[in-house]
Design an enzyme around this catalytic site. Structure first.
Site, PDB file in Angstrom:
ATOM      1  N   HIS A 134      -1.041   3.449   1.348  1.00  0.00           N
ATOM      2  CA  HIS A 134      -1.254   3.291   2.790  1.00  0.00           C
ATOM      3  C   HIS A 134      -0.802   4.522   3.575  1.00  0.00           C
ATOM      4  CE1 HIS A 134       3.047   1.851   2.991  1.00  0.00           C
ATOM      5  NE2 HIS A 134       2.997   2.499   4.131  1.00  0.00           N
ATOM      6  N   ASP A 164      -0.600  -0.534  -3.884  1.00  0.00           N
ATOM      7  CA  ASP A 164      -0.250   0.384  -2.794  1.00  0.00           C
ATOM      8  C   ASP A 164       0.420   1.647  -3.318  1.00  0.00           C
ATOM      9  OD1 ASP A 164      -0.130   1.308  -0.203  1.00  0.00           O
ATOM     10  OD2 ASP A 164       1.740   0.282   0.279  1.00  0.00           O
ATOM     11  N   SER A 242       8.058   5.288   4.002  1.00  0.00           N
ATOM     12  CA  SER A 242       7.104   4.754   3.031  1.00  0.00           C
ATOM     13  C   SER A 242       6.701   5.817   2.021  1.00  0.00           C
ATOM     14  CB  SER A 242       5.850   4.243   3.746  1.00  0.00           C
ATOM     15  OG  SER A 242       6.111   3.042   4.418  1.00  0.00           O
TER      16      SER A 242
END
Length: 508
Positions: A134, A164, A242
């Site tokens: 992402h 992901d 992230s």
């Protein structure tokens, strides 16, 4: 006589002191003994490195150079409302306008602007970088900034949306510092962990620490995501972290920081990381093939709720419900039908749709597995040959929404209303209005007089309580029968676009 009394008093005092001394001596011995015992109990060596008792500096110092910042470039028109105003350029433009020289704003050079995306970490000296998918999704250009502020372009080697994860590659003349994956299975709740990343896009190399708060967390961060064993930590993880690494005190990566739980969008002490033992095999497959192939059953599924189970006449919510069977898919060829309930897959009990997707994804491709289903309250076992999801991806029916928003109401049509929902017979006019194929039969929802509903105008109802329907009189009959039987709801199978789903209609 007086002297005798004095002597007696002295003897008594001496005797008392001796007794007190003995008692004190004994008390001291007991206290010393208890203290020694207490000391021995608490003198067991802790299994923590000496350096980590006081500082993580020696641990993180060699790790920071392997953590990178990831960004992209966007071009902003210098005349756009969102662009930063350049005072000098504005004066030039004003001067040109006074001279009646036209300005073609579309031809004005666009200003490149760096947009931070997230973090990543180098796993090989040749420049392979792990991050979250992402972080780099829908981006054409990927830039990497190293710890020494060197900036390099990266190319995408491969990605896996279901976990992901993504693998990038940068080219460098010199070998790059890198880190290694550890064994996340060895990690325990209460262990120290360290997160390194780029929070908020401009604080690269930020180090935070915390403990493992829990393991095996199943969180619904994405309907496509099949990771069901996230590591939870209270180490500060914010937007921009992230894709960054989570380290143990042995300097090994045991997690890929992926998500936070926060109503405010910032850290509140609940962060989640993909375990290294989940990430490692995915990264290896991306290195080799650039993609990850998984098993496919070829059915649309949804969870069994209490209302749906009641509509099916079941006493529990065990298994998942098949809402649609894809033509010529593995499930179709094996004989699975809409309305079947999958209760076991390859001898593994099925709890919910996410668990089943995980099991199917891990199933061996082009090999036969046994699937146990419930049909008409009877158990059946079907052999099914699993195919690759590269051919077609299986999705939960609740993932898809009706892209066509219909707001106008249908009038002058034979219809009935139940629970503020109007149902009409499928006429040619309604087929055209709601783009329903000629080979489809059923009744259609033409109006909804409530703000929140699981139904939508234009939904096609093809089945009620597992019985085909093509006339609203059948809906009336089944609704009234359920009412007389004191049932809470009837179960409608609806088609919405390309998706199917079972939705209970409350009997009132």
């Amino acid at each position: 006589m007086v002297n005798l009394k004095i002597v007696i008093v002295i003897i008594v005092l001496i005797s008392s002191n001796v007794v007190l001394a003995k008692e004190n001596s004994r008390s001291l011995k007991v206290a010393a003994q208890e203290e020694n015992e207490f000391t021995e109990i608490n003198s067991a060596p802790l299994k923590v490195s000496e350096a980590a008792r006081y500082s993580f500096a020696d641990i993180v110092e060699p790790l920071i150079p392997a953590v990178v910042n990831i960004s992209t470039i966007e071009y902003v028109n210098s005349k756009s409302e969102n662009a930063e105003k350049d005072p000098l350029q504005e004066k030039v433009n004003d001067f040109l306008e006074k001279l009646n020289i036209p300005l073609n704003l579309e031809e004005v050079d666009q200003t490149p602007k760096s947009v931070p995306l997230g973090s990543g970490f180098i796993i090989e000296p040749n420049g392979l970088i792990v991050t979250n998918y992402h972080v780099i999704a829908n981006v054409d250009k990927i830039n990497i900034k190293l710890a020494d502020n060197t900036e390099l372009s990266a190319k995408l080697i491969g990605n896996d949306t279901k976990t992901d994860l993504a693998l990038l590659k940068i080219d460098s003349e010199e070998p790059l510092p890198f880190v290694e994956f550890g064994d996340s299975n060895d990690a325990r709740v209460g262990d120290w962990v360290i997160a390194i990343g780029n929070p908020f896009g401009n604080l690269g190399g930020t180090v935070t620490s915390g403990i493992i708060s829990s393991k095996g967390r199943d969180i619904d961060i994405d309907t496509d995501n099949i990771v069901d064993n996230f590591i939870q930590t209270d180490a500060a993880i914010n937007n921009g972290n992230s894709g960054g690494p989570m380290f143990n005190l042995d300097q090994k990566v045991i997690g890929v920081n992926t998500a936070i739980f926060s109503p405010l969008g910032t850290n509140i002490g609940i962060g989640f990381a993909i375990p290294s033992n989940t990430a490692k095999p995915i990264i290896e497959r991306l290195k080799k093939d650039g993609k990850v192939s998984r098993g496919r059953l070829g059915v649309t599924i949804q969870d069994l709720t209490e209302d749906i189970s009641e509509g099916l006449g079941l006493k529990n919510t065990r298994g998942v419900l098949v809402a649609k069977v894809q033509e010529d898919g593995p499930g179709d060829k094996a004989g699975i039908k809409t309305g079947d309930i999958i209760i076991e897959f390859a001898d593994i009990p099925v709890k919910n749709t996410k668990k089943l997707r995980v099991i199917i994804a891990d199933a061996p491709i082009d090999q036969e597995v046994k699937v146990k289903i419930l049909r008409d309250k009877k158990e059946l076992e079907l052999p099914i040959k699993i195919t690759s999801d590269n051919e077609e991806v299986t999705k939960d029916s609740t993932e898809e929404t009706n892209k066509k928003e219909i707001t106008n109401k249908e009038e002058n049509n034979l219809s009935i209303t139940k629970n503020n929902i109007t149902f009409g017979n499928l006429t040619e006019e309604l087929r055209q209005k709601y783009t329903i194929p000629q080979d489809k039969m059923g009744i259609v929802i033409t109006n909804i007089d409530e703000e929140e509903s699981s139904f939508k105008i234009g939904d096609l109802i093809t089945n009620i309580n597992q019985k085909s329907i093509d006339d609203i009189s059948k809906l009336e009959e089944l609704y009234e029968n359920a009412k007389k039987s004191d049932k809470k709801n009837i179960l409608l199978l609806i088609e919405r676009g390309s998706s199917n789903m079972f939705v209970p209609l409350q009997v009132m």
